[in-house]
Design a protein around this motif. Sequence first.
Motif, PDB file in Angstrom:
ATOM      1  N   VAL A   3       0.735  -1.160  -0.062  1.00 30.35           N
ATOM      2  CA  VAL A   3      -0.119  -0.188  -0.110  1.00 30.35           C
ATOM      3  C   VAL A   3       0.938   1.212   0.087  1.00 30.35           C
ATOM      4  N   LEU A   4       0.504   2.230  -0.869  1.00 28.53           N
ATOM      5  CA  LEU A   4       1.242   3.501  -0.833  1.00 28.53           C
ATOM      6  C   LEU A   4       0.262   4.387  -0.174  1.00 28.53           C
ATOM      7  N   ALA A   5       0.831   5.035   0.900  1.00 26.78           N
ATOM      8  CA  ALA A   5       0.035   5.873   1.651  1.00 26.78           C
ATOM      9  C   ALA A   5       0.536   7.427   1.252  1.00 26.78           C
ATOM     10  N   LEU A   6      -0.422   8.314   1.563  1.00 23.95           N
ATOM     11  CA  LEU A   6      -0.090   9.782   1.280  1.00 23.95           C
ATOM     12  C   LEU A   6      -0.925  10.549   2.107  1.00 23.95           C
ATOM     13  N   ASP A   7      -0.387  11.682   2.621  1.00 22.05           N
ATOM     14  CA  ASP A   7      -1.490  12.600   3.225  1.00 22.05           C
ATOM     15  C   ASP A   7      -0.929  14.096   3.241  1.00 22.05           C
ATOM     16  N   THR A   8      -1.676  14.884   2.567  1.00 16.11           N
ATOM     17  CA  THR A   8      -1.270  16.335   2.564  1.00 16.11           C
ATOM     18  C   THR A   8      -2.247  17.278   3.165  1.00 16.11           C
ATOM     19  N   ALA A   9      -2.960  16.588   4.365  1.00 12.31           N
ATOM     20  CA  ALA A   9      -4.071  17.311   4.966  1.00 12.31           C
ATOM     21  C   ALA A   9      -3.878  18.389   6.012  1.00 12.31           C
ATOM     22  N   THR A  10      -2.083  18.209   6.096  1.00 10.20           N
ATOM     23  CA  THR A  10      -1.622  19.235   7.370  1.00 10.20           C
ATOM     24  C   THR A  10      -0.448  19.996   6.649  1.00 10.20           C
ATOM     25  N   GLN A  11       0.179  20.762   7.292  1.00  7.87           N
ATOM     26  CA  GLN A  11       1.543  21.415   6.387  1.00  7.87           C
ATOM     27  C   GLN A  11       2.695  20.332   6.150  1.00  7.87           C
ATOM     28  N   ALA A  12       2.354  19.111   6.627  1.00  8.15           N
ATOM     29  CA  ALA A  12       3.519  18.166   6.200  1.00  8.15           C
ATOM     30  C   ALA A  12       2.968  17.309   4.969  1.00  8.15           C
ATOM     31  N   VAL A  13       3.904  16.726   4.123  1.00  2.89           N
ATOM     32  CA  VAL A  13       3.467  15.947   3.317  1.00  2.89           C
ATOM     33  C   VAL A  13       4.161  14.424   3.750  1.00  2.89           C
ATOM     34  N   THR A  14       3.173  13.654   3.791  1.00  2.00           N
ATOM     35  CA  THR A  14       3.569  12.274   4.298  1.00  2.00           C
ATOM     36  C   THR A  14       3.528  11.509   3.306  1.00  2.00           C
ATOM     37  N   VAL A  15       4.349  10.526   3.138  1.00  2.00           N
ATOM     38  CA  VAL A  15       4.186   9.363   2.177  1.00  2.00           C
ATOM     39  C   VAL A  15       4.889   8.156   2.770  1.00  2.00           C
ATOM     40  N   ALA A  16       4.187   6.996   2.785  1.00  2.00           N
ATOM     41  CA  ALA A  16       4.749   5.886   2.997  1.00  2.00           C
ATOM     42  C   ALA A  16       4.396   4.496   2.266  1.00  2.00           C
ATOM     43  N   VAL A  17       5.207   3.689   2.358  1.00  2.00           N
ATOM     44  CA  VAL A  17       5.103   2.241   1.755  1.00  2.00           C
ATOM     45  C   VAL A  17       4.774   1.078   2.738  1.00  2.00           C
ATOM     46  N   SER A  18       3.798   0.390   2.704  1.00  2.00           N
ATOM     47  CA  SER A  18       3.721  -0.655   3.734  1.00  2.00           C
ATOM     48  C   SER A  18       3.169  -2.008   3.139  1.00  2.00           C
ATOM     49  N   ASP A  19       3.352  -2.960   4.017  1.00  2.00           N
ATOM     50  CA  ASP A  19       2.593  -4.325   3.722  1.00  2.00           C
ATOM     51  C   ASP A  19       2.068  -4.681   5.040  1.00  2.00           C
ATOM     52  N   GLU A  20       1.547  -5.753   5.095  1.00  2.00           N
ATOM     53  CA  GLU A  20       0.652  -6.438   6.340  1.00  2.00           C
ATOM     54  C   GLU A  20       1.553  -6.464   7.342  1.00  2.00           C
ATOM     55  N   ARG A  21       2.696  -6.644   7.366  1.00  2.00           N
ATOM     56  CA  ARG A  21       3.727  -6.398   8.673  1.00  2.00           C
ATOM     57  C   ARG A  21       4.328  -5.270   9.234  1.00  2.00           C
TER      58      ARG A  21
END
Length: 140
Positions: A3-21
Amino acid sequence: MLVLALDTATQAVTVAVSDERRVRARLDVVDARRQGELLAAGIRQVLAEARVAFGDLDAIVSGAGPGPYTGLRMGLVTARVLGSALGVRAHGYCTLDLIAADAVPGPPDPMYLRRPDARAPGAPKSVLGGTPAGSGAVAP
């Protein structure tokens, strides 16, 4: 499942890649004036660090606010376009619910209050309990 996760709802840009673990790679950059240019570069950087190709992704998720319109639009549109281009589902999640779920270990049994900006008159607030989806809104 990758899963690629992003968040730009705050002053930060957050991006992550995760699997089930675990989270394989993550980037947080605080710079509200450069979110547009930081997001695409951050996605490329995180995918490279995680050794994941775009075609390996199974889903994309993005924070859906509350937050400033421009920042939200960048994250949600990026998630939707990438999902469409890659043929994977894109999902939006309430940023506050994700922050609250991360702050409370395990299922949040006690009730807790979220309020985006306590200084703003009439700011929305919700009492949450049991699950991040919560029990709904209460009067401000």
